[in-house]
Design an enzyme around this catalytic site. Sequence first.
Site, mmCIF file in Angstrom:
data_model
loop_
_atom_site.group_PDB
_atom_site.id
_atom_site.type_symbol
_atom_site.label_atom_id
_atom_site.label_comp_id
_atom_site.label_asym_id
_atom_site.label_seq_id
_atom_site.Cartn_x
_atom_site.Cartn_y
_atom_site.Cartn_z
ATOM 1 N N GLY A 148 -29.469 -22.557 51.895
ATOM 2 C CA GLY A 148 -28.775 -22.872 53.131
ATOM 3 C C GLY A 148 -27.696 -23.919 52.897
ATOM 4 N N CYS A 149 -26.790 -24.044 53.865
ATOM 5 C CA CYS A 149 -25.651 -24.956 53.689
ATOM 6 C C CYS A 149 -26.078 -26.417 53.740
ATOM 7 C CB CYS A 149 -24.574 -24.654 54.724
ATOM 8 S SG CYS A 149 -25.148 -24.591 56.436
ATOM 9 N N PHE A 150 -26.804 -26.826 54.790
ATOM 10 C CA PHE A 150 -27.304 -28.193 54.831
ATOM 11 C C PHE A 150 -28.246 -28.450 53.656
ATOM 12 C CE2 PHE A 150 -26.478 -29.528 59.438
ATOM 13 C CZ PHE A 150 -25.746 -30.637 59.057
#
Length: 320
Positions: free
Chosen positions: A129-131
């Site tokens: 995921g990005c975070f």
Amino acid sequence: MIRVGIAGAAGYTAGELIRVLIAHPHVELRYLQSESHRGEPVGRVHRDLIYTNLRFSDLDMMDIDVLFLCMGHGMSAQFLERHRVPASVRIIDLSHDFRLRSRAGDFVYGLPEQNRKLIQGAWHVANPGCFATAIELGLLPLAKSGLLPDRVSVFGITGATGAGQKPTEETHYSHRAQNLSVYKVFSHQHLAEIRETLSGQDECLPTDIAFVPMRGCHARGIMVNAVFTSERDLSELQHIYAACYEEHPFTVVSDEPVYLKQVVNTNYCFIHIEQQGRNVLVTSVIDNLLKGASGQAVQNMNLMFGLEETTGLNLKASYF
């Protein structure tokens, strides 16, 4: 040439993936699947691609080497249940469906800075995921050195594209512009994969990560600030970080403060460390659509097919 198919090709991450792969010297885009836009020109949806002759189509999975899944969370698993993907086709999934060990099967977690060798031998990769990418890269050197403290406070801000292409009340311009808001406080869905990544092969992470995500008023880019206490001095921490990422081309430790404009439109993660007394601040910045999604997916594809890791990803930041 690597023959590529993309399922769910109409969303933000797919648009970025197409943009990168068009210029990749070893890729041929074969199929860009979209149920809602079948037969339409790709440039009608991805307006930055109106110069291409590409069209949305069905998939012929017997005629590709790698399949990118760019569908919503929960939909990748359903897609693979409904469609038989030949054993000869590699899969890179950009959803959260296969990131956690409990449901990963033979999917390898695709953070190259942690799992490069596993990715090189993998047939199925779950893109982080990005975070999660920004937080993991900010804390991974401490975890590898056994120096991750008992408690870390993390504050992260993300651009509107992090919520996907489908409009919502929180992504509406009148809500997002000139505004900041917190959401999913201490309960963000990326925390589970963050804890697994930082814990290595242990069952659980002893560190308490208090994560406060924020919605920003910008379109793209993530900034994460991790705060903790440490008995190590700044020079030692900088050495630990530099050594950890010495052989990883897309993660750069900077002596100067970092900011979003340095990484937007690139596959880089820039990291900066500051210290006052025992208090330490680690800042990491990424483009949520590239290093946080599609760029990292191409990085993983390069590793899976034995290419130089940076191939097709020498992208300049949108600095001005």
